[in-house]
Design an enzyme around this catalytic site. Structure first.
Site, PDB file in Angstrom:
ATOM      1  N   PHE A   1      68.597  28.761  69.448  1.00  0.00           N
ATOM      2  CA  PHE A   1      69.482  27.758  70.059  1.00  0.00           C
ATOM      3  C   PHE A   1      69.096  27.465  71.520  1.00  0.00           C
ATOM      4  O   PHE A   1      68.638  26.364  71.854  1.00  0.00           O
ATOM      5  CB  PHE A   1      70.924  28.275  69.936  1.00  0.00           C
ATOM      6  CG  PHE A   1      71.941  27.594  70.798  1.00  0.00           C
ATOM      7  CD1 PHE A   1      71.994  26.209  70.915  1.00  0.00           C
ATOM      8  CD2 PHE A   1      72.895  28.353  71.482  1.00  0.00           C
ATOM      9  CE1 PHE A   1      72.960  25.592  71.713  1.00  0.00           C
ATOM     10  CE2 PHE A   1      73.868  27.747  72.261  1.00  0.00           C
ATOM     11  CZ  PHE A   1      73.895  26.378  72.394  1.00  0.00           C
TER      12      PHE A   1
ATOM     13  N   ASP B   1      58.101  33.495  68.420  1.00  0.00           N
ATOM     14  CA  ASP B   1      59.378  33.643  67.710  1.00  0.00           C
ATOM     15  C   ASP B   1      59.097  34.173  66.313  1.00  0.00           C
ATOM     16  O   ASP B   1      58.175  33.699  65.641  1.00  0.00           O
ATOM     17  CB  ASP B   1      60.094  32.280  67.650  1.00  0.00           C
ATOM     18  CG  ASP B   1      61.556  32.413  67.241  1.00  0.00           C
ATOM     19  OD1 ASP B   1      61.818  32.915  66.131  1.00  0.00           O
ATOM     20  OD2 ASP B   1      62.427  32.021  68.030  1.00  0.00           O
TER      21      ASP B   1
ATOM     22  N   ASP C   1      56.498  38.882  66.186  1.00  0.00           N
ATOM     23  CA  ASP C   1      57.596  39.757  66.594  1.00  0.00           C
ATOM     24  C   ASP C   1      57.359  40.243  68.027  1.00  0.00           C
ATOM     25  O   ASP C   1      56.254  40.696  68.352  1.00  0.00           O
ATOM     26  CB  ASP C   1      57.624  40.948  65.626  1.00  0.00           C
ATOM     27  CG  ASP C   1      58.907  41.746  65.725  1.00  0.00           C
ATOM     28  OD1 ASP C   1      59.477  41.852  66.821  1.00  0.00           O
ATOM     29  OD2 ASP C   1      59.322  42.287  64.679  1.00  0.00           O
TER      30      ASP C   1
ATOM     31  N   THR D   1      73.566  38.074  78.978  1.00  0.00           N
ATOM     32  CA  THR D   1      74.893  37.557  78.671  1.00  0.00           C
ATOM     33  C   THR D   1      75.958  38.176  79.575  1.00  0.00           C
ATOM     34  O   THR D   1      75.763  39.283  80.101  1.00  0.00           O
ATOM     35  CB  THR D   1      75.215  37.884  77.191  1.00  0.00           C
ATOM     36  OG1 THR D   1      76.602  37.724  76.959  1.00  0.00           O
ATOM     37  CG2 THR D   1      74.864  39.338  76.842  1.00  0.00           C
ATOM     38  N   ASP D   2      77.083  37.482  79.713  1.00  0.00           N
ATOM     39  CA  ASP D   2      78.202  38.068  80.465  1.00  0.00           C
ATOM     40  C   ASP D   2      78.887  39.183  79.676  1.00  0.00           C
ATOM     41  O   ASP D   2      79.707  39.921  80.230  1.00  0.00           O
ATOM     42  CB  ASP D   2      79.218  36.978  80.854  1.00  0.00           C
ATOM     43  CG  ASP D   2      79.832  36.236  79.672  1.00  0.00           C
ATOM     44  OD1 ASP D   2      79.409  36.477  78.515  1.00  0.00           O
ATOM     45  OD2 ASP D   2      80.740  35.400  79.890  1.00  0.00           O
TER      46      ASP D   2
ATOM     47  N   LYS E   1      72.167  44.446  74.731  1.00  0.00           N
ATOM     48  CA  LYS E   1      71.752  43.556  75.830  1.00  0.00           C
ATOM     49  C   LYS E   1      71.835  44.297  77.167  1.00  0.00           C
ATOM     50  O   LYS E   1      70.967  44.141  78.036  1.00  0.00           O
ATOM     51  CB  LYS E   1      72.614  42.291  75.864  1.00  0.00           C
ATOM     52  CG  LYS E   1      72.403  41.326  74.721  1.00  0.00           C
ATOM     53  CD  LYS E   1      71.012  40.721  74.655  1.00  0.00           C
ATOM     54  CE  LYS E   1      70.718  39.771  75.798  1.00  0.00           C
ATOM     55  NZ  LYS E   1      69.408  39.078  75.598  1.00  0.00           N
TER      56      LYS E   1
ATOM     57  N   ARG F   1      87.184  32.604  76.694  1.00  0.00           N
ATOM     58  CA  ARG F   1      85.758  32.567  77.032  1.00  0.00           C
ATOM     59  C   ARG F   1      85.524  31.477  78.069  1.00  0.00           C
ATOM     60  O   ARG F   1      86.296  30.527  78.154  1.00  0.00           O
ATOM     61  CB  ARG F   1      84.909  32.244  75.765  1.00  0.00           C
ATOM     62  CG  ARG F   1      85.073  33.247  74.624  1.00  0.00           C
ATOM     63  CD  ARG F   1      84.449  34.576  74.969  1.00  0.00           C
ATOM     64  NE  ARG F   1      84.523  35.571  73.909  1.00  0.00           N
ATOM     65  CZ  ARG F   1      85.449  36.544  73.845  1.00  0.00           C
ATOM     66  NH1 ARG F   1      86.415  36.620  74.752  1.00  0.00           N
ATOM     67  NH2 ARG F   1      85.407  37.444  72.881  1.00  0.00           N
TER      68      ARG F   1
ATOM     69  N   PRO G   1      86.836  43.659  65.044  1.00  0.00           N
ATOM     70  CA  PRO G   1      87.087  44.990  65.622  1.00  0.00           C
ATOM     71  C   PRO G   1      86.564  45.065  67.061  1.00  0.00           C
ATOM     72  O   PRO G   1      85.452  44.612  67.342  1.00  0.00           O
ATOM     73  CB  PRO G   1      86.284  45.943  64.723  1.00  0.00           C
ATOM     74  CG  PRO G   1      85.873  45.153  63.531  1.00  0.00           C
ATOM     75  CD  PRO G   1      85.961  43.700  63.874  1.00  0.00           C
TER      76      PRO G   1
HETATM   77  P1  NAD Z   1      69.653  32.653  68.690  1.00  0.00           P
HETATM   78  O1  NAD Z   1      70.162  33.731  67.792  1.00  0.00           O
HETATM   79  O2  NAD Z   1      70.046  31.245  68.419  1.00  0.00           O
HETATM   80  O3  NAD Z   1      68.063  32.690  68.758  1.00  0.00           O
HETATM   81  C1  NAD Z   1      67.338  33.870  68.847  1.00  0.00           C
HETATM   82  C2  NAD Z   1      65.889  33.558  68.531  1.00  0.00           C
HETATM   83  O4  NAD Z   1      65.130  34.785  68.677  1.00  0.00           O
HETATM   84  C3  NAD Z   1      65.659  33.064  67.107  1.00  0.00           C
HETATM   85  O5  NAD Z   1      64.799  31.949  67.112  1.00  0.00           O
HETATM   86  C4  NAD Z   1      65.000  34.260  66.405  1.00  0.00           C
HETATM   87  O6  NAD Z   1      64.109  33.878  65.360  1.00  0.00           O
HETATM   88  C5  NAD Z   1      64.264  34.916  67.565  1.00  0.00           C
HETATM   89  N1  NAD Z   1      64.025  36.349  67.336  1.00  0.00           N
HETATM   90  C6  NAD Z   1      64.914  37.275  66.920  1.00  0.00           C
HETATM   91  N2  NAD Z   1      64.318  38.483  66.812  1.00  0.00           N
HETATM   92  C7  NAD Z   1      63.011  38.312  67.199  1.00  0.00           C
HETATM   93  C8  NAD Z   1      61.893  39.178  67.323  1.00  0.00           C
HETATM   94  N3  NAD Z   1      62.002  40.478  67.028  1.00  0.00           N
HETATM   95  N4  NAD Z   1      60.730  38.665  67.750  1.00  0.00           N
HETATM   96  C9  NAD Z   1      60.612  37.341  68.064  1.00  0.00           C
HETATM   97  N5  NAD Z   1      61.636  36.474  67.943  1.00  0.00           N
HETATM   98  C10 NAD Z   1      62.826  36.948  67.520  1.00  0.00           C
HETATM   99  O7  NAD Z   1      70.111  33.100  70.155  1.00  0.00           O
HETATM  100  P2  NAD Z   1      70.614  32.193  71.380  1.00  0.00           P
HETATM  101  O8  NAD Z   1      72.058  31.941  71.223  1.00  0.00           O
HETATM  102  O9  NAD Z   1      69.661  31.079  71.567  1.00  0.00           O
HETATM  103  O10 NAD Z   1      70.448  33.237  72.577  1.00  0.00           O
HETATM  104  C11 NAD Z   1      69.201  33.358  73.266  1.00  0.00           C
HETATM  105  C12 NAD Z   1      69.341  34.411  74.338  1.00  0.00           C
HETATM  106  O11 NAD Z   1      70.394  34.043  75.236  1.00  0.00           O
HETATM  107  C13 NAD Z   1      69.721  35.782  73.796  1.00  0.00           C
HETATM  108  O12 NAD Z   1      68.994  36.752  74.514  1.00  0.00           O
HETATM  109  C14 NAD Z   1      71.208  35.906  74.074  1.00  0.00           C
HETATM  110  O13 NAD Z   1      71.593  37.239  74.279  1.00  0.00           O
HETATM  111  C15 NAD Z   1      71.338  35.101  75.352  1.00  0.00           C
HETATM  112  N6  NAD Z   1      72.632  34.463  75.579  1.00  0.00           N
HETATM  113  C16 NAD Z   1      73.212  33.684  74.612  1.00  0.00           C
HETATM  114  C17 NAD Z   1      74.434  33.065  74.872  1.00  0.00           C
HETATM  115  C18 NAD Z   1      75.076  32.154  73.850  1.00  0.00           C
HETATM  116  O14 NAD Z   1      76.230  31.733  74.053  1.00  0.00           O
HETATM  117  N7  NAD Z   1      74.407  31.798  72.762  1.00  0.00           N
HETATM  118  C19 NAD Z   1      75.078  33.256  76.100  1.00  0.00           C
HETATM  119  C20 NAD Z   1      74.447  34.050  77.073  1.00  0.00           C
HETATM  120  C21 NAD Z   1      73.226  34.645  76.802  1.00  0.00           C
END
Ligand code: NAD
Length: 335
Positions: A17, A39, A65, A135-136, A165, A225, A292
């Protein structure tokens, strides 16, 4: 203000995302940057998210990976990477409760693997930068009158996701402190916008409302949130990459705190306007058994990024959610 000019970047998790939104934004913003996008394409990643950059000669997708140290090392060397922007993670709290193991593997071991490879290949080169996207949720939960989280808030993660995290944040910090690796960390509030996985709260509300199915809201819907439109998060990361100080943490948030029930009702209101023949959508809201250990409130004080970079969100929740609902409706109705 310090200046870092990324030229050849390794972006991890760029098919997810926020990563896919970030790559599209960055390639449009900085015409000199080249991105290698690593990815694994788990259930959460999709090449469809990258359709807008598919033809860019400055974007190269590699399926693999982040725990594969030989691969990461090879990419850093072969592509002469000077900047890592690390998004890849297992990111869904509910999944971390059902099965924490992949969260420890990717979020902790994966981050460790990237740090080790960077330390090895960059060998003290001060012109490099490792940006860790976090993340927060690492700060735990707040009561209604508690001050908002900021960069000095002690860590108190409550879910396997937030604990993994938090572990990765600590590793990044330690690699800076011990080995002098040039790092920055950002801790952001909840994001929303195009390309978010359907399992997350806002896409679930939109999809359920469109299908006239129950819209699930945890507990009594009072959990709060702070929401940020994803493009505003991307701009903040861009500011940290360009002008952030090595070793610093930056809290990013939208000043848009609301209860989950309010968010669901707001989305239903927007859908009533966009699809008046199907209104009212709000009657579909259904309370379901709470998660939970569900954290009650997250809220971010983003003064430091505002003050340091002059950054501020360009979207309010009202404008961002309209764009988001329109985007999902267009896609879901085309199916
Ligand atoms: P997401 O789940 O949409 O995407 C994660 C991506 O990482 C996917 O494309 C997945 O294929 C890839 N991935 C997972 N395991 C992998 C691995 N072992 N090797 C390579 N690629 C791998 O996540 P997101 O919501 O886009 O979040 C991205 C980052 O931002 C994360 O680190 C998350 O903790 C952080 N974050 C997210 C939010 C939120 O609201 N979504 C808020 C703050 C921080």
């Amino acid at each position: 203000m310090p200046e870092h000019r990324p030229r050849r970047a390794l972006v991890t998790g760029g098919a997810g995302f926020i990563g896919s939104n970030f790559i599209a934004w960055w390639l449009g913003e900085d015409h000199d940057v080249h991105v290698v996008d690593l990815d694994r394409l788990t259930y959460a990643g999709s090449l469809e998210n990258l359709a807008s950059v598919r033809d860019s000669s400055r974007h190269q997708f590699v399926q693999g990976d982040i725990c594969d140290r030989a691969l990461v090392r090879r990419l850093l060397e072969q592509e002469a990477v000077d900047t890592i922007v690390h998004f890849a993670a297992e990111s869904h709290v509910d999944r971390s409760i059902d099965g924490p193991a992949p969260f420890i593997h990717t979020n902790v071991v994966g981050t460790f693997t990237l740090l080790e490879a960077a330390r090895d290949v960059w060998a003290g080169d001060a012109s490099t930068r490792f940006h860790h996207v976090s993340t927060d949720e690492v700060y735990g939960t707040l009561a209604l009158n508690d001050p908002r989280f900021d960069e000095s808030t002690p860590y108190q993660p409550n879910s396997p996701y937030s604990a993994s995290k938090a572990s990765s944040d600590h590793l990044v910090r330690a690699y800076h402190h011990t080995f002098g690796l040039p790092v920055t960390v950002s801790n952001c509030s909840n994001n929303y916008g195009p390309h978010q996985h359907p399992e997350k709260f806002i896409p679930t509300v939109i999809r359920s409302a469109l299908a006239r199915q129950p819209i699930p809201v945890y507990g009594d819907g009072s959990n709060r949130r702070d929401w940020l439109y994803v493009a505003d998060h991307c701009r903040a990361i861009g500011a940290v990459l360009a002008n952030g100080s090595s070793g610093e943490t930056y809290c990013i948030g939208g000043d848009a705190e609301a209860a989950n029930l309010t968010i669901a009702r707001t989305i239903c209101g927007v859908m009533d306007e966009m699809l008046p023949e199907r209104a009212p959508h709000e009657s579909l809201i259904t309370f379901v058994r709470d998660r939970p250990g569900h954290d009650w409130r997250y809220a971010i004080d983003a003064s430091k990024v505002r003050r340091t970079f002059g950054w501020m969100p360009l979207e309010s929740f009202e404008t961002g959610i309209r764009k988001t609902v329109a985007w999902y409706l267009q896609r879901l109705q085309a199916r």
